[in-house]
Design a protein around this motif. Structure first.
Motif, short mmCIF file in Angstrom:
data_model
loop_
_atom_site.label_atom_id
_atom_site.label_comp_id
_atom_site.label_asym_id
_atom_site.label_seq_id
_atom_site.Cartn_x
_atom_site.Cartn_y
_atom_site.Cartn_z
N PHE A 9 55.50 82.63 96.29
CA PHE A 9 53.94 83.17 96.44
C PHE A 9 54.47 84.76 96.47
O PHE A 9 53.74 85.52 96.66
CB PHE A 9 53.73 82.49 98.19
CG PHE A 9 52.93 83.38 99.16
CD1 PHE A 9 51.81 82.86 98.50
CD2 PHE A 9 53.20 84.26 99.71
CE1 PHE A 9 50.38 84.00 99.36
CE2 PHE A 9 51.16 84.64 100.67
CZ PHE A 9 50.60 84.48 100.34
N ILE A 10 55.69 85.39 97.09
CA ILE A 10 55.68 86.96 97.46
C ILE A 10 55.38 87.35 95.84
O ILE A 10 54.49 88.57 95.72
CB ILE A 10 57.01 87.19 97.86
CG1 ILE A 10 56.81 86.76 99.15
CG2 ILE A 10 56.98 88.83 97.63
CD1 ILE A 10 58.00 86.84 99.77
N ALA A 11 56.15 86.08 94.91
CA ALA A 11 55.78 86.89 93.35
C ALA A 11 54.58 87.35 92.82
O ALA A 11 53.80 88.17 92.15
CB ALA A 11 56.85 86.24 92.73
N GLY A 17 48.38 91.70 92.84
CA GLY A 17 48.36 92.98 93.52
C GLY A 17 48.66 94.49 92.58
O GLY A 17 47.68 95.53 92.28
N ALA A 18 49.45 93.91 91.53
CA ALA A 18 49.68 94.99 90.28
C ALA A 18 48.17 94.97 89.18
O ALA A 18 48.17 95.98 88.97
CB ALA A 18 51.06 94.68 89.88
N THR A 19 47.85 94.18 88.84
CA THR A 19 46.57 94.12 88.19
C THR A 19 45.97 94.37 88.41
O THR A 19 44.72 94.92 87.56
CB THR A 19 46.49 92.26 88.21
OG1 THR A 19 47.80 91.58 87.46
CG2 THR A 19 45.36 92.10 86.90
N ARG A 20 45.82 94.42 89.91
CA ARG A 20 43.81 95.40 90.27
C ARG A 20 44.64 96.86 90.35
O ARG A 20 43.60 97.56 89.61
CB ARG A 20 43.88 95.14 92.12
CG ARG A 20 42.87 93.48 91.77
CD ARG A 20 42.99 93.27 92.41
NE ARG A 20 42.06 94.42 93.62
CZ ARG A 20 41.11 94.17 94.65
NH1 ARG A 20 40.84 93.10 94.93
NH2 ARG A 20 40.01 94.75 95.03
N ALA A 21 46.16 97.78 90.66
CA ALA A 21 46.08 99.03 90.51
C ALA A 21 46.03 99.37 89.21
O ALA A 21 46.25 100.88 89.37
CB ALA A 21 47.44 98.98 91.52
N LEU A 22 47.30 98.77 88.21
CA LEU A 22 47.51 99.79 87.21
C LEU A 22 46.49 99.77 86.65
O LEU A 22 46.90 100.94 85.95
CB LEU A 22 48.64 98.58 86.01
CG LEU A 22 49.65 98.24 86.98
CD1 LEU A 22 51.01 97.47 86.41
CD2 LEU A 22 50.52 100.23 86.93
N PRO A 23 45.68 99.26 85.94
CA PRO A 23 44.75 99.47 84.93
C PRO A 23 43.80 100.99 85.19
O PRO A 23 43.50 101.54 84.77
CB PRO A 23 43.51 98.59 85.34
CG PRO A 23 44.08 96.65 85.85
CD PRO A 23 45.42 97.67 86.87
#
Length: 54
Positions: A9-11, A17-23
């Motif tokens: 779940f944490i992974a 979250g990274a998918t939303r922030a990195l772009p």
């Protein structure tokens, strides 16, 4: 629905979250994105790992 352990779940949450922030960060930094597929033992499946290289 798949049964997730706490680690899974944490992974999944961190990946989402990274998918939303990195772009939004990548164009500002002028970095190149490298996408790699890896086998995650905790999830029992393949997952994508995206790195930013200056």
């Amino acid at each position: 629905m798949a049964k997730l352990t706490r680690r899974g779940f944490i992974a999944v949450t961190c990946a989402a979250g990274a998918t939303r922030a990195l772009p939004t960060l990548a164009p500002r930094m002028g970095a190149k994105r490298i996408l790699t597929l890896v086998y995650d033992k905790s999830l029992g499946a393949m997952r994508a790992v995206e790195r930013l290289v200056p």
